[in-house]
Write a protein that holds these residues in place. Structure first.
Motif, PDB file in Angstrom:
ATOM      1  N   ALA A  62      40.917  51.631  47.184  1.00  0.00           N
ATOM      2  CA  ALA A  62      41.912  50.310  47.320  1.00  0.00           C
ATOM      3  C   ALA A  62      41.292  49.533  46.299  1.00  0.00           C
ATOM      4  O   ALA A  62      40.321  49.259  45.971  1.00  0.00           O
ATOM      5  CB  ALA A  62      41.863  49.844  48.556  1.00  0.00           C
ATOM      6  N   PHE A  63      42.314  48.997  45.553  1.00  0.00           N
ATOM      7  CA  PHE A  63      41.993  47.965  44.590  1.00  0.00           C
ATOM      8  C   PHE A  63      42.861  46.647  44.598  1.00  0.00           C
ATOM      9  O   PHE A  63      43.994  46.735  44.874  1.00  0.00           O
ATOM     10  CB  PHE A  63      42.075  48.814  43.085  1.00  0.00           C
ATOM     11  N   PHE A 107      32.866  43.871  43.438  1.00  0.00           N
ATOM     12  CA  PHE A 107      33.932  42.718  43.133  1.00  0.00           C
ATOM     13  C   PHE A 107      33.247  41.984  42.011  1.00  0.00           C
ATOM     14  O   PHE A 107      31.984  42.014  41.642  1.00  0.00           O
ATOM     15  CB  PHE A 107      33.723  41.475  44.339  1.00  0.00           C
ATOM     16  N   GLY A 108      34.088  41.681  41.044  1.00  0.00           N
ATOM     17  CA  GLY A 108      33.579  41.299  39.776  1.00  0.00           C
ATOM     18  C   GLY A 108      34.771  40.176  38.980  1.00  0.00           C
ATOM     19  O   GLY A 108      35.981  40.386  39.237  1.00  0.00           O
ATOM     20  N   GLN A 109      34.322  39.432  38.419  1.00  0.00           N
ATOM     21  CA  GLN A 109      35.324  38.596  37.559  1.00  0.00           C
ATOM     22  C   GLN A 109      35.509  38.837  36.317  1.00  0.00           C
ATOM     23  O   GLN A 109      34.268  39.234  35.678  1.00  0.00           O
ATOM     24  CB  GLN A 109      34.779  36.995  37.921  1.00  0.00           C
ATOM     25  N   LYS A 133      37.326  51.579  36.370  1.00  0.00           N
ATOM     26  CA  LYS A 133      38.561  50.467  36.465  1.00  0.00           C
ATOM     27  C   LYS A 133      38.152  49.409  37.164  1.00  0.00           C
ATOM     28  O   LYS A 133      37.027  49.412  37.770  1.00  0.00           O
ATOM     29  CB  LYS A 133      39.453  51.166  37.718  1.00  0.00           C
ATOM     30  N   GLY A 134      38.694  48.311  36.633  1.00  0.00           N
ATOM     31  CA  GLY A 134      38.651  46.869  37.042  1.00  0.00           C
ATOM     32  C   GLY A 134      37.294  46.401  36.580  1.00  0.00           C
ATOM     33  O   GLY A 134      36.926  46.801  35.442  1.00  0.00           O
ATOM     34  N   ALA A 135      37.034  45.204  36.851  1.00  0.00           N
ATOM     35  CA  ALA A 135      36.038  44.144  36.269  1.00  0.00           C
ATOM     36  C   ALA A 135      34.804  44.368  36.922  1.00  0.00           C
ATOM     37  O   ALA A 135      34.073  43.301  36.962  1.00  0.00           O
ATOM     38  CB  ALA A 135      36.382  42.764  35.948  1.00  0.00           C
ATOM     39  N   ALA A 189      38.733  43.342  42.926  1.00  0.00           N
ATOM     40  CA  ALA A 189      38.052  44.000  44.100  1.00  0.00           C
ATOM     41  C   ALA A 189      38.539  45.524  44.211  1.00  0.00           C
ATOM     42  O   ALA A 189      39.341  45.958  44.091  1.00  0.00           O
ATOM     43  CB  ALA A 189      38.542  43.322  45.291  1.00  0.00           C
ATOM     44  N   GLN A 190      37.305  46.461  44.695  1.00  0.00           N
ATOM     45  CA  GLN A 190      37.390  47.659  44.601  1.00  0.00           C
ATOM     46  C   GLN A 190      36.599  48.233  45.980  1.00  0.00           C
ATOM     47  O   GLN A 190      35.793  47.587  46.289  1.00  0.00           O
ATOM     48  CB  GLN A 190      36.917  48.490  43.652  1.00  0.00           C
TER      49      GLN A 190
END
Length: 684
Positions: A502-503, A445-447, A145-147, A484-485
């Motif tokens: 947390a995201f 953290f990723g864009q 999940k997330g980038a 951000a995770q």
């Protein structure tokens, strides 16, 4: 719509007895006799880093759906396989007989779906229809999940779903599964005892240690259902899905391997509905024939110095032909064709000063044509296409036995949108490591970014008969995000595991249909796609797993999601704030297991015009009410080869009110099924 009373017909007495017995036995959970079982091996995952790591050791948070879970819940499609992952939401694709997903408040357009690390075609070049992939050769499914990962480019800003298939095995083995089910008094063909849904799966594989092959066939035939089977309309479409595949694995030495996998998918579905033309309701019908042909392959080489090289690619075509009829008169004939090619190469360098460097390149190309009654449905005539070239680099730094830092970056050069650069960083710390307790902290953290798909840029969605059309916008800009995770996992003696994460995702230039800038042409409202918003999704995901005894496992999950349009301050639509999962697996007899999966979802905003309506789970104005479903399954193993199973999906028959256009609760009511699974030659 209130749940309908349900009674098993006399012929279903065995199923009634099995379910009543299982429910009754549940009262004896504390007294379940322990069963001896070999300790499970730690799963290996590859999605976060493109290198094999155990689930506990990966620096990027990864959730996994095992093959045991797929068999335990008797999943048939990718939709079934993913429905119990906390925080993952499934919604019907508008105008289609399938489902799309969202992760952490980001939509299906923003989540990348892969098969063995290679993309799969999206329906009409938009979002992937999860129902169009049958689980023929699946080993497990990984969810990121997330980038956070540098391994994936456009469309992965919301996360990645990676379906991992199994290589062919040596020797001779195979599986066969047959099952059928009923929607009860909603069966389209009438009669609650008649199977309205039939499924068959067959695989055969074999060969030597160096050369082996597998063939497989999977067919799912659904007659659909209707709240009133005597009327013309059907709330559930009639669908026939077929998937056939063949795979060859060649391992000439221990240091190299090659594979080739080809598959064909065929789908035929029929939708039946009515349109009001005063003073009558006119019967309407839409048929669609879908074909997907996919050929993928690759190789892997390990050099003496520890370097590893990988190369793989695919070619895939996706065609759709649909016809719309009004009172059996053909009014619309639509044809769409998509082609996709993808190649990826990767180099993993030998370990150097506790660092693991990885370099890779991707090339992607896709094109699409679509016409309606022979006239192009694109803003510009002819086919539309795009391509991209991407470079990624990753360095996994192992400071010591406690801390690990994963740094990565990805650069993309797109044929239409130029270059883009996205840095990534993930930190893993093993903060607690005793004989009883283990604790792992993960932060990332990723864009992310997403190039507008071909539909958003060029497609002309003409519904003039209904008073509107949506026109593609070639001038759209890519979406971008910061993700951000922060979370961790606490484990006690491998029997109890608690995970909290947390995201936050902030999206810039969010693409959506602009409802505030509408042109009216000849009485038709004309909308278009625009970069109209900044959005933020944030929340907390929790998961709990407790192996209470060797025979009993309890699971629970809860996700809180706060999704907001930062420009207007309003809540984003179709994103419930509260989602819960609860389940257990109980082997109450040595060869018999009872499985329960519960899904709870709060109300969700349907129309942004109704943000003043009551919040929470209340049903009012543009807010869909909350809902809860419960699934039960009993699997009984006879010897090592044969498993019999029965089950009920949506036990308490929570079905949406189809007269309420803002009710987006479960589409299907109660579904009862039974079947058998046979494995021979050591296939488990």
């Amino acid at each position: 719509m209130q749940p309908r009373p349900f009674r098993f017909p006399p012929a279903a007495a065995p199923l009634r007895l099995a379910i009543r017995s299982a429910l009754g036995a549940a009262c004896l959970l504390p007294f379940a006799a322990p069963a001896q079982e070999a300790p499970a091996l730690e799963p290996l995952v590859v999605t976060g880093t493109r290198t094999e790591k155990t689930l506990a050791d990966t620096p990027i948070r990864t959730e996994i759906v095992t093959r045991e879970e797929l068999e335990r819940t008797n999943a048939r499609t990718l939709t079934d396989a993913l429905e119990n992952i906390p925080g993952l939401l499934l919604t019907e694709i508008h105008g289609k007989s399938g489902y799309e997903l969202s992760l952490q408040g980001l939509t299906g357009d923003q989540v990348l779906v892969l098969i063995d690390g290679l993309p799969i075609s999206a329906s009409t070049s938009s979002t992937v229809d999860l129902s169009q992939y049958l689980l023929t050769d699946i080993d497990h499914i990984e969810v990121v999940k997330g980038a956070a990962s540098a391994q994936y480019g456009s469309s992965a800003m919301g996360g990645v779903i990676n379906v991992i298939t199994r290589p062919a095995r040596p020797g001779l083995s195979g599986t066969a599964t047959l099952d059928a089910g009923s929607y009860g008094d909603q069966n389209s063909s009438g009669g609650s005892l008649k199977p309205a849904n039939r499924h068959g799966l067959f695989t055969l594989q074999g060969g030597s240690q160096t050369l082996r092959a597998r063939i497989a066939a999977d067919v799912l035939d659904d007659d659909g259902f209707g709240v009133d089977p005597d009327s013309w309309s059907r709330q559930g479409d009639e669908v026939r899905r077929q998937q056939y595949s063949a795979r060859v694995d060649w391992l000439p030495t221990a240091a190299q391997s090659y594979w080739l996998d080809g598959s064909v998918y065929r789908e035929d579905d029929t939708q039946r509905y009515t349109t009001f033309v005063p003073p009558n309701l006119l019967p309407q019908r839409k048929t669609e024939h879908i074909t997907r042909d996919r050929l993928a392959g690759g190789g892997q080489w390990r050099l003496d110095n520890g370097m590893r090289l990988q190369l793989k690619g695919l070619g895939e075509s996706y065609d759709s032909a649909s016809n719309e009829y009004s009172q059996d008169y053909l009014v619309t004939r639509r044809n769409a064709k998509q082609n996709m090619g993808h190649v990826t190469a990767q180099v993993d360098l030998p370990a150097w000063h506790s660092q693991l460097w990885q370099l890779g390149v991707d090339y992607h190309r896709e094109d699409m044509t679509q016409d309606n009654n022979g006239v192009s449905e694109f803003v510009r005539a002819g086919s539309v296409e795009r391509s991209s070239r991407e470079l990624f680099v990753q360095n996994d730094i192992l400071f010591n036995d406690t801390w690990e830092l994963l740094l990565g970056a990805r650069a993309q050069d797109d044929s239409d949108f130029g270059s883009h650069f996205a840095p990534k960083a993930s930190l893993r710390g093993k903060l607690l490591d005793t004989a009883d307790w283990n604790g792992v902290l993960r932060a990332s953290f990723g864009q992310g970014y997403r190039v507008p798909n071909l539909k958003e840029r060029y497609y002309l969605f003409d519904h003039s008969a209904l008073g509107y059309m949506v026109v593609g916008n070639p001038d759209l800009k890519p979406e971008s995000s910061n993700s951000a995770q922060l979370g961790g996992t606490l484990t006690f003696r491998e029997h109890l595991s608690l995970e909290v994460n947390a995201f936050m995702n902030r999206v810039k230039d969010l693409i959506q249909t602009d409802m505030n800038d509408v042109a009216v042409v000849n009485g038709i409202s004309v909308y278009t796609y625009r970069n109209v918003a900044r959005a933020r999704t944030r929340g907390i995901e929790t998961g709990l797993r407790w192996d209470a005894t060797p025979a009993l496992t309890l699971t629970a999950g809860y996700t809180f999601n706060d999704a907001k349009d930062l420009d207007s301050g309003n809540e984003l639509t179709r994103r419930p704030r509260h989602v819960g999962r609860l389940g257990f697996d109980w082997r109450f007899l040595p060869a018999t297991e009872l499985t329960m999966r519960t899904r709870v979802q709060s109300g969700e905003l349907v129309s942004s015009d109704d943000v003043a309506q009551t919040s929470g789970g209340a049903a009012g104005g543009g807010r869909s009410p909350g809902w809860t479903t419960v699934d039960l399954a009993v699997n009984h193993r006879i010897g090592r080869q044969l498993t019999l199973f029965v089950g009920v999906k949506n036990l308490f028959d929570r079905q949406r009110d189809f007269t309420n256009p803002t009710d987006f609760g479960p589409l299907r009511g109660r579904f009862v099924y039974a079947g058998a699974r046979y494995a021979f030659g050591g296939t488990q």
